[in-house]
Design a protein around this motif. Structure first.
Motif, short mmCIF file in Angstrom:
data_model
loop_
_atom_site.label_atom_id
_atom_site.label_comp_id
_atom_site.label_asym_id
_atom_site.label_seq_id
_atom_site.Cartn_x
_atom_site.Cartn_y
_atom_site.Cartn_z
N GLY A 400 0.80 -1.21 0.00
CA GLY A 400 0.00 0.00 0.00
C GLY A 400 0.83 1.26 0.00
O GLY A 400 0.29 2.37 0.00
N THR A 401 2.16 1.10 -0.02
CA THR A 401 3.04 2.27 0.01
C THR A 401 3.89 2.39 -1.25
O THR A 401 4.69 3.31 -1.35
CB THR A 401 3.97 2.20 1.23
N GLY A 402 3.72 1.47 -2.19
CA GLY A 402 4.55 1.49 -3.40
C GLY A 402 3.97 2.40 -4.47
O GLY A 402 3.01 3.14 -4.26
N THR A 403 4.57 2.32 -5.64
CA THR A 403 4.10 3.12 -6.77
C THR A 403 2.69 2.70 -7.16
O THR A 403 2.38 1.52 -7.28
CB THR A 403 5.05 2.93 -7.97
N SER A 404 1.82 3.68 -7.34
CA SER A 404 0.41 3.39 -7.62
C SER A 404 0.18 3.25 -9.12
O SER A 404 0.99 3.66 -9.95
CB SER A 404 -0.47 4.51 -7.07
N SER A 405 -0.97 2.70 -9.46
CA SER A 405 -1.36 2.58 -10.87
C SER A 405 -1.52 3.95 -11.51
O SER A 405 -1.21 4.14 -12.69
CB SER A 405 -2.66 1.79 -10.99
N GLU A 406 -2.00 4.92 -10.74
CA GLU A 406 -2.18 6.26 -11.28
C GLU A 406 -0.85 6.86 -11.72
O GLU A 406 -0.75 7.49 -12.79
CB GLU A 406 -2.85 7.16 -10.23
N GLU A 407 0.19 6.67 -10.92
CA GLU A 407 1.51 7.18 -11.29
C GLU A 407 2.06 6.46 -12.51
O GLU A 407 2.62 7.09 -13.42
CB GLU A 407 2.47 7.02 -10.11
N LEU A 408 1.92 5.16 -12.53
CA LEU A 408 2.41 4.39 -13.68
C LEU A 408 1.62 4.76 -14.94
O LEU A 408 2.20 4.88 -16.03
CB LEU A 408 2.29 2.90 -13.41
N ARG A 409 0.33 4.94 -14.79
CA ARG A 409 -0.51 5.25 -15.95
C ARG A 409 -0.15 6.61 -16.53
O ARG A 409 -0.22 6.82 -17.76
CB ARG A 409 -1.98 5.21 -15.53
N ALA A 410 0.22 7.55 -15.68
CA ALA A 410 0.62 8.87 -16.17
C ALA A 410 1.82 8.75 -17.10
O ALA A 410 1.90 9.41 -18.15
CB ALA A 410 0.93 9.80 -15.00
N GLY A 411 2.79 7.91 -16.73
CA GLY A 411 3.95 7.69 -17.58
C GLY A 411 3.58 7.01 -18.89
O GLY A 411 4.14 7.31 -19.95
N VAL A 412 2.62 6.08 -18.83
CA VAL A 412 2.16 5.39 -20.03
C VAL A 412 1.51 6.39 -20.99
O VAL A 412 1.81 6.40 -22.19
CB VAL A 412 1.17 4.27 -19.66
N LEU A 413 0.62 7.22 -20.48
CA LEU A 413 -0.07 8.19 -21.33
C LEU A 413 0.91 9.21 -21.90
O LEU A 413 0.79 9.61 -23.08
CB LEU A 413 -1.17 8.90 -20.53
N ARG A 414 1.89 9.60 -21.10
CA ARG A 414 2.88 10.56 -21.59
C ARG A 414 3.70 9.96 -22.73
O ARG A 414 3.94 10.59 -23.76
CB ARG A 414 3.79 10.97 -20.44
N GLY A 415 4.11 8.70 -22.56
CA GLY A 415 4.89 8.04 -23.58
C GLY A 415 4.10 7.83 -24.86
O GLY A 415 4.61 8.03 -25.97
N ARG A 416 2.84 7.43 -24.73
CA ARG A 416 2.01 7.21 -25.92
C ARG A 416 1.73 8.51 -26.65
O ARG A 416 1.71 8.55 -27.89
CB ARG A 416 0.70 6.53 -25.52
N ALA A 417 1.51 9.58 -25.90
CA ALA A 417 1.24 10.87 -26.53
C ALA A 417 2.47 11.37 -27.28
O ALA A 417 2.37 11.87 -28.41
CB ALA A 417 0.81 11.88 -25.48
N PHE A 418 3.64 11.23 -26.67
CA PHE A 418 4.87 11.67 -27.34
C PHE A 418 5.13 10.83 -28.59
O PHE A 418 5.50 11.36 -29.64
CB PHE A 418 6.06 11.55 -26.38
N ALA A 419 4.91 9.50 -28.49
CA ALA A 419 5.12 8.63 -29.65
C ALA A 419 4.17 8.99 -30.78
O ALA A 419 4.55 8.97 -31.96
CB ALA A 419 4.94 7.17 -29.24
N SER A 420 2.93 9.33 -30.44
CA SER A 420 1.95 9.71 -31.46
C SER A 420 2.38 10.98 -32.17
O SER A 420 2.30 11.07 -33.41
CB SER A 420 0.58 9.89 -30.81
N ARG A 421 2.85 11.97 -31.42
CA ARG A 421 3.31 13.22 -32.04
C ARG A 421 4.53 12.97 -32.91
O ARG A 421 4.66 13.51 -34.01
CB ARG A 421 3.62 14.25 -30.96
N ARG A 422 5.45 12.14 -32.42
CA ARG A 422 6.67 11.85 -33.17
C ARG A 422 6.35 11.15 -34.49
O ARG A 422 6.90 11.50 -35.54
CB ARG A 422 7.60 10.99 -32.31
N ARG A 423 5.48 10.16 -34.43
CA ARG A 423 5.15 9.42 -35.64
C ARG A 423 4.42 10.31 -36.64
O ARG A 423 4.62 10.20 -37.85
CB ARG A 423 4.29 8.21 -35.29
N ALA A 424 3.56 11.19 -36.14
CA ALA A 424 2.84 12.09 -37.04
C ALA A 424 3.82 13.03 -37.74
O ALA A 424 3.69 13.31 -38.94
CB ALA A 424 1.81 12.90 -36.26
N ALA A 425 4.83 13.50 -37.01
CA ALA A 425 5.82 14.39 -37.61
C ALA A 425 6.70 13.67 -38.61
O ALA A 425 7.13 14.25 -39.62
CB ALA A 425 6.68 15.02 -36.51
#
Length: 500
Positions: A400-425
């Motif tokens: 109950g004190t480790g890294t939460s899903s919310e924190e991990l998910r934020a990194g996932v969304l950030r990575g996917r968003a950056f990859a989407s912008r990169r591929r579009a460019a």
């Protein structure tokens, strides 16, 4: 009783494709009886008795005449009990017992019970999509799954007796419940509840950000299942087109679709005793397997080495193609199968090879034989290989004190968003070509040296580079550096528990 004829539109499901079928009913003089022609299966042939009983229960009269039902096109095999309702309506309209307007402008599917109630059938969503393409309304059972379509009128019928009213389905039936009426799914499990395993959580985050496969190997009780069961909590919700594709597969398989409509990605975990047809698809009529039910979601194979070798090898081609093609005498059926593979296995028959606290009782040949049951070709197609060790008791109590899903998910969304912008460019839909990964010279030299040292296959090199590109995207880096390749290689080259 008047003679006559009527045509009602229905549909049959083949794979995930729905083919419109015209139910032609003719009531004429001759020996009394009902014949159904047009290559019906056993369930459709049995409709004769269900339809007769339902017509009587609804207060109508079964004509004591010759009834011929033709399912056109006649050269196409039809399956399922969804033709009960259109056959009954065709008989009633042909004998002038109901307003002929009932059979016009709509596509009907539904099974009839002996008391006249209309029961739902598998594939209602796929049939609704077919009705939309034909410009028709769609009529199904009241208890059918909600349909996430706003550009087709959908009506619900609970009893055949509703056809006694004049004016047709649009005037007499209630509107079917829509996707917006579905309650939200319960909150998924959280990684915060998993004590320790921060390295493993990082690996799951990378897998979720790039859609990579992941294999965990470790002793019993090390937390492999807990980690895998929380994978869905860090994945982004289904996009509208993804939701519709996944929901259609579940609909034709007779699986509930409410959670998919709510945006939750499918998470399938078949038992290791699953057959090849159960995992890949098959049967008669052909039904999608677990890999298709995991489309746009996660397929978790626990105790991977316990699956039959032939079953495991059956998922090799779908892992790369994103589809599975089943060949039958009457043609091919293609199911979508773009899923994330998450697998877990013990390192040896006793389970304790490499464990610090329990001595392994297996011989080296036994360990190698056990791990080889997975197969090198399948291992080569899994991007991330992870050794999972048991954590100390003190850390277990600190859950109950480790890294939460919310924190991990934020990194996932950030990575996917950056990859989407990169591929579009870059104008690259996949982003997996080595020329577009923008490796630094140092990163390329390091990857080449590691590949030569460990005799990595061409597929392994490309997949390692793909993982490195995902890691760079999560760091919002335009180029793949040596540090990104080094982390990716660490998840590929295994010298720990499984390194026998």
């Amino acid at each position: 009783m008047q003679f006559g004829q009527c045509a009602v539109t229905s549909a049959t499901v083949r794979g995930v494709e729905v083919i419109p079928v015209t139910v032609e009913v003719v009531v004429s003089g001759g020996l009394p009886g009902m014949a159904i022609v047009g290559m019906p299966d056993a369930a459709i042939q049995e409709a004769r008795e269900r339809v007769k009983a339902a017509i009587r229960a609804a207060g109508f009269t079964v004509p004591n005449e010759k009834i011929v039902v033709n399912l056109a096109p006649s050269g196409l095999k039809k399956a399922g009990s969804g033709f009960d309702l259109p056959i009954a309506l065709g008989i009633l309209a042909a004998t002038q017992q109901i307003d002929p307007a009932w059979t016009k402008g709509a596509l009907f599917v539904g099974e009839l019970s002996l008391d006249g109630r209309v029961r739902p059938v598998a594939g209602a969503l796929a049939c609704a999509i077919c009705a939309r393409s034909l410009g028709l309304d769609f009529v199904c059972a009241s208890e059918s799954d909600p349909v996430p379509l706003d550009d087709v009128r959908i009506f619900a019928i609970g009893h055949l007796g509703s056809a006694a009213h004049e004016g047709g389905a649009a005037a007499c039936l209630s509107r079917h419940r829509r996707a917006r009426d579905v309650a939200k799914a319960a909150a998924p499990l959280d990684y915060r509840e998993v004590a320790g395993h921060e390295v493993a959580k990082r690996a799951f985050q990378i897998a979720a950000a790039g859609g990579h496969g992941l294999l965990m190997m470790g002793p019993p009780g090390s937390g492999k299942t807990m980690l895998a069961s929380r994978m869905a909590s860090i994945l982004p919700p289904l996009a509208p087109d993804e939701m519709l594709e996944a929901a259609v597969v579940h609909s034709v398989a007779g699986e509930p679709i409410e959670s998919l409509i709510g945006g939750a990605r499918p998470f399938r975990r078949p038992h290791h005793s699953a057959s090849l047809a159960g995992l890949v698809g098959g049967g008669s009529p052909i039904r999608p397997g677990e890999i298709s039910l995991a489309h746009h979601g996660v397929l978790f194979l626990d105790e991977l080495a316990e699956f039959k070798s032939s079953v495991l090898q059956g998922i090799r081609q779908p892992l790369e193609a994103g589809t599975v093609t089943l060949t039958r005498a009457d043609g091919n059926v293609v199911f979508p199968a773009r899923f994330m593979l998450v697998a877990a296995s013990n390192p040896c028959p006793c389970g304790y090879y490499g464990d610090d606290d329990h001595a392994c009782t297996c011989t080296v040949p036994q360990i190698r034989t056990y791990q080889n049951r997975i197969g090198g070709p399948l291992m080569d197609r899994i991007d991330l290989h992870l050794d999972v060790r048991r954590i100390p008791p003190a850390q277990v109590l600190a859950s109950g004190t480790g890294t939460s899903s919310e924190e991990l998910r934020a990194g996932v969304l950030r990575g996917r968003a950056f990859a989407s912008r990169r591929r579009a460019a870059e104008g690259d839909a996949s982003g997996r070509g080595s020329a577009r990964c923008r490796m630094t010279d140092a990163a390329q030299s390091f990857l080449v040296s590691v590949a030569e040292l460990h005799s990595m296959s061409g597929r392994a090199i490309v997949r390692t580079l793909s993982v490195a590109r995902t890691i760079a995207d999560m760091a919002e880096s335009e180029t793949v550096g040596e540090e990104h390749v080094a982390e990716a290689v660490g998840y590929r080259v295994r010298d720990g528990i499984g390194g026998c």
